[in-house]
Design an enzyme around this catalytic site. Sequence first.
Site, PDB file in Angstrom:
ATOM      1  CG  ASP A  54      -8.231  10.863 -93.365  1.00  0.00           C
ATOM      2  OD1 ASP A  54      -9.376  10.794 -93.865  1.00  0.00           O
ATOM      3  OD2 ASP A  54      -7.552  11.907 -93.394  1.00  0.00           O
ATOM      4  CG  ASN A  98     -15.405   5.448 -99.862  1.00  0.00           C
ATOM      5  OD1 ASN A  98     -15.595   4.474-100.577  1.00  0.00           O
ATOM      6  ND2 ASN A  98     -14.805   6.544-100.290  1.00  0.00           N
ATOM      7  CD  GLU A 136     -16.999  18.946 -89.098  1.00  0.00           C
ATOM      8  OE1 GLU A 136     -16.496  19.801 -89.845  1.00  0.00           O
ATOM      9  OE2 GLU A 136     -17.476  19.195 -87.976  1.00  0.00           O
ATOM     10  CG  PHE A 158     -13.286   4.015-104.202  1.00  0.00           C
ATOM     11  CD1 PHE A 158     -12.624   2.850-103.873  1.00  0.00           C
ATOM     12  CD2 PHE A 158     -13.012   5.161-103.458  1.00  0.00           C
ATOM     13  CE1 PHE A 158     -11.708   2.813-102.824  1.00  0.00           C
ATOM     14  CE2 PHE A 158     -12.108   5.142-102.400  1.00  0.00           C
ATOM     15  CZ  PHE A 158     -11.456   3.961-102.092  1.00  0.00           C
ATOM     16  N   GLY A 159     -13.282   6.609-106.358  1.00  0.00           N
ATOM     17  CA  GLY A 159     -12.495   7.839-106.193  1.00  0.00           C
ATOM     18  C   GLY A 159     -11.676   8.208-107.422  1.00  0.00           C
ATOM     19  CE1 TYR A 160      -9.345  13.349-106.987  1.00  0.00           C
ATOM     20  CE2 TYR A 160      -9.625  12.116-104.952  1.00  0.00           C
ATOM     21  CZ  TYR A 160      -9.699  13.300-105.647  1.00  0.00           C
ATOM     22  OH  TYR A 160     -10.127  14.438-105.013  1.00  0.00           O
ATOM     23  N   GLY A 180     -16.726   1.912-101.462  1.00  0.00           N
ATOM     24  CA  GLY A 180     -15.572   1.384-102.188  1.00  0.00           C
ATOM     25  C   GLY A 180     -14.492   0.927-101.226  1.00  0.00           C
ATOM     26  CE  LYS A 181     -11.421   5.634 -97.111  1.00  0.00           C
ATOM     27  NZ  LYS A 181     -11.351   6.286 -95.797  1.00  0.00           N
ATOM     28  CB  THR A 202     -15.097   3.387 -94.096  1.00  0.00           C
ATOM     29  OG1 THR A 202     -15.083   4.297 -95.205  1.00  0.00           O
ATOM     30  CG2 THR A 202     -15.502   2.016 -94.600  1.00  0.00           C
TER      31      THR A 202
HETATM   32  P1  ITT Z   1     -14.652   7.641 -94.484  1.00  0.00           P
HETATM   33  O1  ITT Z   1     -13.989   8.843 -93.906  1.00  0.00           O
HETATM   34  O2  ITT Z   1     -16.012   7.426 -93.947  1.00  0.00           O
HETATM   35  O3  ITT Z   1     -13.800   6.416 -94.385  1.00  0.00           O
HETATM   36  P2  ITT Z   1     -14.226   9.030 -96.993  1.00  0.00           P
HETATM   37  O4  ITT Z   1     -14.544   8.756 -98.423  1.00  0.00           O
HETATM   38  O5  ITT Z   1     -14.567  10.378 -96.459  1.00  0.00           O
HETATM   39  O6  ITT Z   1     -14.873   7.877 -96.073  1.00  0.00           O
HETATM   40  P3  ITT Z   1     -11.475   9.703 -96.663  1.00  0.00           P
HETATM   41  O7  ITT Z   1     -11.772  10.862 -95.822  1.00  0.00           O
HETATM   42  O8  ITT Z   1     -10.330   8.832 -96.262  1.00  0.00           O
HETATM   43  O9  ITT Z   1     -12.716   8.719 -96.781  1.00  0.00           O
HETATM   44  O10 ITT Z   1     -11.314  10.254 -98.138  1.00  0.00           O
HETATM   45  C1  ITT Z   1     -10.537   9.611 -98.997  1.00  0.00           C
HETATM   46  C2  ITT Z   1     -10.820  10.113-100.392  1.00  0.00           C
HETATM   47  O11 ITT Z   1      -9.602   9.942-101.135  1.00  0.00           O
HETATM   48  C3  ITT Z   1     -11.862   9.256-101.077  1.00  0.00           C
HETATM   49  O12 ITT Z   1     -13.147   9.816-100.978  1.00  0.00           O
HETATM   50  C4  ITT Z   1     -11.340   9.201-102.506  1.00  0.00           C
HETATM   51  O13 ITT Z   1     -11.768  10.332-103.213  1.00  0.00           O
HETATM   52  C5  ITT Z   1      -9.824   9.271-102.328  1.00  0.00           C
HETATM   53  N1  ITT Z   1      -9.255   7.904-102.241  1.00  0.00           N
HETATM   54  C6  ITT Z   1      -8.819   7.256-101.131  1.00  0.00           C
HETATM   55  N2  ITT Z   1      -8.415   6.012-101.416  1.00  0.00           N
HETATM   56  C7  ITT Z   1      -8.614   5.842-102.733  1.00  0.00           C
HETATM   57  C8  ITT Z   1      -8.425   4.769-103.625  1.00  0.00           C
HETATM   58  O14 ITT Z   1      -7.989   3.577-103.215  1.00  0.00           O
HETATM   59  N3  ITT Z   1      -8.726   4.964-104.906  1.00  0.00           N
HETATM   60  C9  ITT Z   1      -9.192   6.148-105.329  1.00  0.00           C
HETATM   61  N4  ITT Z   1      -9.422   7.201-104.560  1.00  0.00           N
HETATM   62  C10 ITT Z   1      -9.144   7.064-103.262  1.00  0.00           C
END
Ligand code: ITT
Length: 205
Positions: free
Chosen positions: A69, A9, A40, A159-161, A11-12, A7
């Site tokens: 994903d 990301n 991609e 992170f994220g939402y 946070g993930k 990943t």
């Molecule tokens: P990778 O594909 O490299 O793993 P990414 O951020 O692009 O990283 P995703 O395509 O799976 O990962 O996108 C998931 C998005 O959904 C992420 O960027 C967040 O905005 C949101 N998301 C996923 N899990 C979340 C969580 O646990 N808390 C908050 N937002 C989350």
Amino acid sequence: NKILVATTNRGKLREFRQIFSQYGIDVLSLEDMKEKITVEEDRETFLENAIKKAKRYGDFYRIPVIAEDAGLEVEALGGYPGVYSARFYSIDFGGKEEIKEDKDRANINKLLRLLKNKRNRKARFVSVVVFYSPESSGIWTEGYCYGTISEKPEGDRGFGYDPIFIPEGYSKTMAQLEPEEKNRISHRGKAVRKLVKILQKLSFE
Ligand code: ITT
């Protein structure tokens, strides 16, 4: 026994590390890999995107890989942003938008704007996790976390939402929970624990 968690990301990655540490599983990240590749995400389902990522990274590095994903599905928006969650802010919904904030903040602001005056604020997080090993085959699991979208962002963890997602049964946002607690109830925690159970079973067969 090392697994690459593929990943980009942070946070993930942090959450995957925490969840796997409970099983004594060591995690490699893309930062540990000398040669870099990018993959991609252009598919229409979580599963297809996760499989694509797992296969590309696994075949390139020749080690077992976990890819995920994930995204947020909002009922009043017909399931959007869904697979577009990461780049939601940049998708045209009828108005031109300039990005001045960071991505997470921009996504959150866009979602709150679209949900303004909407009474149905139900949403769920989805995680599809794929394990792929070049020598064997693949396994996938999914996890969901149900909740509602708050009126305004609160909390600075996760992170994220997370700052606008209130999990069912809670009166605070995901970003206000301790990391351990988020992992216990999150879509990701559920999907990963299912996956580990299957892998443990297979290793005894
Ligand atoms: P990778 O594909 O490299 O793993 P990414 O951020 O692009 O990283 P995703 O395509 O799976 O990962 O996108 C998931 C998005 O959904 C992420 O960027 C967040 O905005 C949101 N998301 C996923 N899990 C979340 C969580 O646990 N808390 C908050 N937002 C989350």
